[in-house]
Design a protein around this motif. Sequence first.
Motif, mmCIF file in Angstrom:
data_model
loop_
_atom_site.group_PDB
_atom_site.id
_atom_site.type_symbol
_atom_site.label_atom_id
_atom_site.label_comp_id
_atom_site.label_asym_id
_atom_site.label_seq_id
_atom_site.Cartn_x
_atom_site.Cartn_y
_atom_site.Cartn_z
ATOM 1 N N TYR A 1 0.557 -1.423 0.437
ATOM 2 C CA TYR A 1 -0.209 0.179 0.215
ATOM 3 C C TYR A 1 0.752 1.009 0.030
ATOM 4 O O TYR A 1 0.213 2.442 0.417
ATOM 5 C CB TYR A 1 -0.768 0.590 1.306
ATOM 6 N N GLY A 2 2.085 1.254 -0.497
ATOM 7 C CA GLY A 2 2.500 2.116 -0.737
ATOM 8 C C GLY A 2 3.283 2.080 -1.572
ATOM 9 O O GLY A 2 3.250 2.864 -2.668
ATOM 10 N N ALA A 3 5.053 1.384 -1.819
ATOM 11 C CA ALA A 3 5.766 1.331 -2.892
ATOM 12 C C ALA A 3 4.843 1.124 -4.147
ATOM 13 O O ALA A 3 5.151 1.018 -5.464
ATOM 14 C CB ALA A 3 7.334 0.149 -2.120
ATOM 15 N N ASN A 4 4.320 -0.102 -4.588
ATOM 16 C CA ASN A 4 3.610 -1.064 -5.405
ATOM 17 C C ASN A 4 2.320 0.420 -6.007
ATOM 18 O O ASN A 4 2.399 0.816 -7.326
ATOM 19 C CB ASN A 4 2.392 -2.229 -5.307
ATOM 20 N N PRO A 5 1.786 0.881 -5.325
ATOM 21 C CA PRO A 5 0.965 2.135 -6.464
ATOM 22 C C PRO A 5 1.878 3.022 -6.236
ATOM 23 O O PRO A 5 1.327 3.843 -7.905
ATOM 24 C CB PRO A 5 -0.313 2.449 -5.215
ATOM 25 N N VAL A 6 2.627 3.182 -5.847
ATOM 26 C CA VAL A 6 3.468 4.728 -6.333
ATOM 27 C C VAL A 6 4.747 4.275 -7.500
ATOM 28 O O VAL A 6 3.934 4.864 -8.475
ATOM 29 C CB VAL A 6 4.393 5.188 -5.465
ATOM 30 N N ALA A 7 4.836 3.288 -7.237
ATOM 31 C CA ALA A 7 5.675 2.440 -8.363
ATOM 32 C C ALA A 7 4.702 2.369 -9.545
ATOM 33 O O ALA A 7 5.406 2.769 -10.652
ATOM 34 C CB ALA A 7 6.494 1.180 -8.318
ATOM 35 N N PHE A 8 3.612 2.050 -9.673
ATOM 36 C CA PHE A 8 2.791 2.275 -10.873
ATOM 37 C C PHE A 8 2.710 3.084 -11.298
ATOM 38 O O PHE A 8 2.228 2.960 -12.847
ATOM 39 C CB PHE A 8 1.346 1.372 -10.564
ATOM 40 N N ILE A 9 1.639 4.591 -10.433
ATOM 41 C CA ILE A 9 1.915 5.555 -11.389
ATOM 42 C C ILE A 9 3.154 5.895 -12.112
ATOM 43 O O ILE A 9 3.107 6.563 -12.758
ATOM 44 C CB ILE A 9 1.530 6.101 -9.934
ATOM 45 N N VAL A 10 4.338 5.901 -11.223
ATOM 46 C CA VAL A 10 5.521 6.559 -11.678
ATOM 47 C C VAL A 10 5.523 5.639 -13.009
ATOM 48 O O VAL A 10 6.091 6.198 -13.645
ATOM 49 C CB VAL A 10 6.147 6.250 -10.871
ATOM 50 N N GLU A 11 5.259 4.566 -12.947
ATOM 51 C CA GLU A 11 6.428 3.992 -14.259
ATOM 52 C C GLU A 11 4.671 4.881 -15.635
ATOM 53 O O GLU A 11 5.582 4.861 -16.977
ATOM 54 C CB GLU A 11 5.859 2.321 -14.625
ATOM 55 N N GLN A 12 3.646 4.885 -14.841
ATOM 56 C CA GLN A 12 2.489 4.856 -16.206
ATOM 57 C C GLN A 12 3.100 5.848 -16.272
ATOM 58 O O GLN A 12 2.551 6.855 -17.742
ATOM 59 C CB GLN A 12 1.272 4.813 -15.583
ATOM 60 N N ALA A 13 3.581 6.647 -15.813
ATOM 61 C CA ALA A 13 3.771 8.313 -16.403
ATOM 62 C C ALA A 13 5.436 8.634 -17.037
ATOM 63 O O ALA A 13 6.000 9.346 -16.826
ATOM 64 C CB ALA A 13 3.873 9.451 -14.952
ATOM 65 N N GLY A 14 5.551 6.971 -17.351
ATOM 66 C CA GLY A 14 7.199 7.493 -18.023
ATOM 67 C C GLY A 14 8.509 7.031 -16.826
ATOM 68 O O GLY A 14 9.514 7.250 -17.969
ATOM 69 N N GLY A 15 8.469 7.647 -15.417
ATOM 70 C CA GLY A 15 8.839 6.982 -14.594
ATOM 71 C C GLY A 15 9.862 5.495 -14.342
ATOM 72 O O GLY A 15 9.235 4.651 -14.609
ATOM 73 N N ALA A 16 10.203 5.275 -13.220
ATOM 74 C CA ALA A 16 10.628 3.954 -13.340
ATOM 75 C C ALA A 16 11.075 4.092 -11.755
ATOM 76 O O ALA A 16 11.357 4.850 -11.090
ATOM 77 C CB ALA A 16 12.511 3.738 -13.490
ATOM 78 N N ALA A 17 10.886 2.474 -11.170
ATOM 79 C CA ALA A 17 10.889 2.387 -10.116
ATOM 80 C C ALA A 17 11.647 1.299 -9.922
ATOM 81 O O ALA A 17 11.509 0.219 -9.773
ATOM 82 C CB ALA A 17 9.825 2.599 -9.329
ATOM 83 N N THR A 18 12.545 1.621 -8.433
ATOM 84 C CA THR A 18 12.805 -0.301 -8.051
ATOM 85 C C THR A 18 13.432 0.347 -6.624
ATOM 86 O O THR A 18 13.431 1.572 -5.779
ATOM 87 C CB THR A 18 14.429 0.452 -9.008
ATOM 88 N N THR A 19 14.044 -0.926 -6.382
ATOM 89 C CA THR A 19 14.636 -1.527 -4.846
ATOM 90 C C THR A 19 15.981 -1.109 -4.465
ATOM 91 O O THR A 19 16.534 -1.173 -3.920
ATOM 92 C CB THR A 19 14.204 -2.412 -4.477
ATOM 93 N N GLY A 20 16.437 -0.547 -5.955
ATOM 94 C CA GLY A 20 17.684 -0.712 -5.821
ATOM 95 C C GLY A 20 18.306 -1.853 -6.422
ATOM 96 O O GLY A 20 19.197 -1.963 -7.544
ATOM 97 N N THR A 21 18.012 -2.992 -6.445
ATOM 98 C CA THR A 21 18.403 -4.550 -7.121
ATOM 99 C C THR A 21 17.541 -5.042 -8.087
ATOM 100 O O THR A 21 17.843 -5.426 -9.004
ATOM 101 C CB THR A 21 19.134 -5.544 -5.923
#
Length: 359
Positions: free
Chosen positions: A282-302
Amino acid sequence: MPEGLKTLTRYTIEEEHRHPGSSGEFSALVNVLATATKIIANQVTRGAIVGSLGAAGPGTPPPTPHRELDAVANDIMVSQTQWTGHLSALLSEQMAGVHPVPGTHRRGKYLLAFDPLDGSSNIDVNLPVGTIFSVLRAPAPDGGEPSDADFLRPGAEQVCAGFTLYGPATMLVLTTGSGVDGFTLDREIGAFVLTHPRMRIPDDTSGFAINAANDRFWERPVRRYVHECLDGAQGPRGRYFNMRWVASLVADTFHILTRGGVYLYPSDNRPQAGGGRVALLYGANPVAFIVEQAGGAATTGTERVLEVVPDSVHQRVPLIFGSRNEVERIERYHREPDEGPSFDRSLFGSRSLFRPAGR
């Protein structure tokens, strides 16, 4: 409302029309979530006044405005959504485990995970807070009673994610997997209206957000990246960077969606940090989904955040997201952890706030 503005209700109906055979349940759920966040927005604007609505129970920390608002926001989300017939179960940061929709209500085909009031400690100092939510499809109706296992799926399986930012204006940011749109609450008509269509994060940036006080605990790849940014035009990046940190995930995310940047809440070597600090479901996943759909990227580092397979409903992970080229650089640094200069462990130096790497 100015002519030409599109309400969230109209927006969701038009989206449904693009998918022949849609039942309307999904758009109805989105509008129910919007209603819940409008109620929370009203409570947030009252600040410490809400602290008088209840008292802490035995063994709980002393009541504070933000602890009271956490509980109030959670109750609002549950009470506004569980009766609608759209959900099978809910999961919240405020709940020990999954909350099945009571048997007295019809259960629907979706699961809702949410943080009712992200950044709630900022309430005391009147800084932005928000609600984050993630929607998954529930297992088949004959799958039995909802359980933790229903939620333990990678973020790539989300069908919707969003957050509401309670700031000078109340903003709703939403993705259903075909781009990201932002809505502003028009209080005169009581509706969210589309104000930020097709939000995009630029590939490059000169801004980053991180809690610099944790410098001594960071893993080497993160220290390398941050120190290179701080070295500015004289360093290996050859240009200046700006640093900001609101300590509110929704506020930092909205800033990146509108102006670009990269956000880092990395793993560190403190025992209590474990595998990270941001709730995956309820934090990293929804933010990552939004960010990727906006053309960005989301990672844990690895690894890509949306590919992480959860092992518990309250699992926490490191989170790095934002402008794609910067996130990819940070991932590369994690793949080559021994590269780069040596670091002085001092946080403060005589020349400036931060001592440059290698001195």
